[in-house]
Scaffold this motif. Structure first.
Motif, PDB file in Angstrom:
ATOM      1  N   PHE A 144       0.505  -1.156  -0.069  1.00  9.79           N
ATOM      2  CA  PHE A 144      -0.361  -0.567  -0.133  1.00  9.79           C
ATOM      3  C   PHE A 144       0.887   0.998  -0.159  1.00  9.79           C
ATOM      4  O   PHE A 144       1.722   0.971   0.466  1.00  9.79           O
ATOM      5  CB  PHE A 144      -0.904   0.100   1.104  1.00  9.79           C
ATOM      6  CG  PHE A 144      -2.306  -1.368   1.075  1.00  9.79           C
ATOM      7  CD1 PHE A 144      -2.993  -0.814   0.145  1.00  9.79           C
ATOM      8  CD2 PHE A 144      -1.862  -1.520   1.787  1.00  9.79           C
ATOM      9  CE1 PHE A 144      -4.055  -1.557   0.195  1.00  9.79           C
ATOM     10  CE2 PHE A 144      -2.617  -3.570   1.685  1.00  9.79           C
ATOM     11  CZ  PHE A 144      -4.219  -2.924   0.821  1.00  9.79           C
ATOM     12  N   PHE A 145       0.559   2.360  -0.849  1.00 13.69           N
ATOM     13  CA  PHE A 145       1.172   3.081  -1.101  1.00 13.69           C
ATOM     14  C   PHE A 145      -0.153   4.651  -0.835  1.00 13.69           C
ATOM     15  O   PHE A 145      -0.791   4.048  -1.119  1.00 13.69           O
ATOM     16  CB  PHE A 145       2.357   3.597  -1.858  1.00 13.69           C
ATOM     17  CG  PHE A 145       1.765   3.157  -3.395  1.00 13.69           C
ATOM     18  CD1 PHE A 145       0.763   3.911  -4.514  1.00 13.69           C
ATOM     19  CD2 PHE A 145       1.540   1.985  -3.868  1.00 13.69           C
ATOM     20  CE1 PHE A 145       0.340   3.872  -5.140  1.00 13.69           C
ATOM     21  CE2 PHE A 145       0.333   2.080  -5.140  1.00 13.69           C
ATOM     22  CZ  PHE A 145       0.615   3.467  -5.338  1.00 13.69           C
ATOM     23  N   GLY A 146       0.196   6.107  -0.217  1.00 12.04           N
ATOM     24  CA  GLY A 146      -0.257   7.177   0.141  1.00 12.04           C
ATOM     25  C   GLY A 146      -0.318   7.598  -1.000  1.00 12.04           C
ATOM     26  O   GLY A 146       0.347   7.733  -2.164  1.00 12.04           O
ATOM     27  N   PHE A 147      -1.190   8.929  -1.533  1.00 11.08           N
ATOM     28  CA  PHE A 147      -1.721  10.185  -2.411  1.00 11.08           C
ATOM     29  C   PHE A 147       0.036  10.556  -2.290  1.00 11.08           C
ATOM     30  O   PHE A 147       0.239  11.060  -3.366  1.00 11.08           O
ATOM     31  CB  PHE A 147      -2.342  10.875  -1.888  1.00 11.08           C
ATOM     32  CG  PHE A 147      -3.700  10.230  -1.766  1.00 11.08           C
ATOM     33  CD1 PHE A 147      -4.738   9.934  -3.182  1.00 11.08           C
ATOM     34  CD2 PHE A 147      -4.469  10.187  -0.456  1.00 11.08           C
ATOM     35  CE1 PHE A 147      -5.757   9.531  -2.610  1.00 11.08           C
ATOM     36  CE2 PHE A 147      -5.630   9.432  -0.509  1.00 11.08           C
ATOM     37  CZ  PHE A 147      -6.250   9.345  -1.557  1.00 11.08           C
ATOM     38  N   GLU A 148       0.791  10.670  -1.476  1.00 11.57           N
ATOM     39  CA  GLU A 148       1.867  11.342  -0.949  1.00 11.57           C
ATOM     40  C   GLU A 148       3.193  10.794  -2.044  1.00 11.57           C
ATOM     41  O   GLU A 148       3.811  10.821  -2.267  1.00 11.57           O
ATOM     42  CB  GLU A 148       2.615  11.580   0.110  1.00 11.57           C
ATOM     43  CG  GLU A 148       3.449  10.486   0.899  1.00 11.57           C
ATOM     44  CD  GLU A 148       2.059   9.454   1.702  1.00 11.57           C
ATOM     45  OE1 GLU A 148       2.831   8.189   2.031  1.00 11.57           O
ATOM     46  OE2 GLU A 148       0.884  10.243   1.263  1.00 11.57           O
ATOM     47  N   ALA A 149       2.827   9.743  -2.331  1.00  7.72           N
ATOM     48  CA  ALA A 149       3.476   8.953  -2.294  1.00  7.72           C
ATOM     49  C   ALA A 149       3.587   8.983  -4.616  1.00  7.72           C
ATOM     50  O   ALA A 149       4.779   9.003  -5.912  1.00  7.72           O
ATOM     51  CB  ALA A 149       3.470   6.845  -2.801  1.00  7.72           C
ATOM     52  N   ALA A 150       2.810   9.544  -5.514  1.00  7.85           N
ATOM     53  CA  ALA A 150       2.771  10.779  -6.767  1.00  7.85           C
ATOM     54  C   ALA A 150       2.432  11.695  -7.000  1.00  7.85           C
ATOM     55  O   ALA A 150       1.691  12.610  -5.900  1.00  7.85           O
ATOM     56  CB  ALA A 150       1.978   9.610  -7.246  1.00  7.85           C
TER      57      ALA A 150
END
Length: 237
Positions: free
Chosen positions: A185-191
């Motif tokens: 899982f990765f958050g919105f801040e990852a892109a």
């Protein structure tokens, strides 16, 4: 974004169904359905030959209806492609596609959509559909955007709340496209959004952190968006 090939009414539950292919990616097929939650019955799973998964045992009717509508759309596409399989569900609730296929699902408030592509086509499908809610977008913008992103969206020529929803949806689509590969899982801040072309209805996202050795920081992904009545659809391929 969509090239429609067949549109029809189906039943009290699936009120309307449209199938076709993604104009920019002809190897990717789509099915979009409008469904009526109030017409849902558990017996529809058997009627549509879609397995009822254990994850829905304690789910309310609305959740069961959404799951069924999205799987119905996927099954239509698989059958059209000559595949008699169905989309299963992993313990992490990730869609599990039949051998040789990949795809993505999304649903919101009486609408569901599925896209599929052959695994050999070199595509990584991620689809998302969201309803307009200007107030929610304004109140939550800082949760999924940076200051630089908000400045870019404010200057792009679209209504600000619409631009925010497009970016929110595009980041959801990116997660769906990459999760089967990165398995984390990765958050919105990852892109972050690098650009948006309102004439071409396209945008570019860039990773701000590495996700795998192949998906490094700076890796870019091109997406499409469609503003359709009271909702937005985004696609990463």
């Amino acid at each position: 974004m969509f090239t429609s090939q067949l549109s029809h009414s189906s039943s009290a539950f699936v009120m309307h169904s449209e199938t076709g292919f993604i104009t920019q990616f002809p190897a990717m097929a789509y099915c979009q359905v409008a469904f009526d939650v109030t017409a849902y019955q558990d017996s529809l799973f058997s009627e549509y030959a879609i397995p009822f998964p254990p994850v829905l045992d304690k789910a309310v009717a609305k959740r069961r209806a959404e799951y069924l509508a999205a799987r119905y759309a996927a099954r239509q596409l698989l059958q059209n492609a000559g595949c008699d399989g169905h989309v299963d569900t992993s313990p992490s609730r990730e869609p599990v596609w039949p051998a040789g296929w990949c795809g993505s699902l999304s649903h919101t408030r009486g609408h569901a959509i599925a896209v599929i592509a052959p695994r050999g086509a070199g595509l990584t499908p991620g689809i998302d559909i969201e309803m307009f809610d200007a107030k929610t977008m304004r109140e939550t913008a800082e949760m999924f955007t940076s200051l630089d992103e908000r400045r870019l969206l404010a200057a792009c020529g679209l209504a600000y709340e619409t631009a925010l929803l497009i970016l929110f949806s595009a980041k959801e689509s990116l997660f769906k496209a990459l999760y089967p590969e990165v398995h984390c899982f990765f958050g919105f801040e990852a892109a972050r959004i690098c650009s948006i072309d309102t004439a071409a209805h396209s945008l570019t996202l860039e990773l701000t952190q590495p996700l795998t050795p192949a998906r490094k920081k700076g890796c870019q992904f091109h997406g499409l968006y469609l503003i359709e009545e009271n909702r937005v659809i985004t696609l990463i391929a």
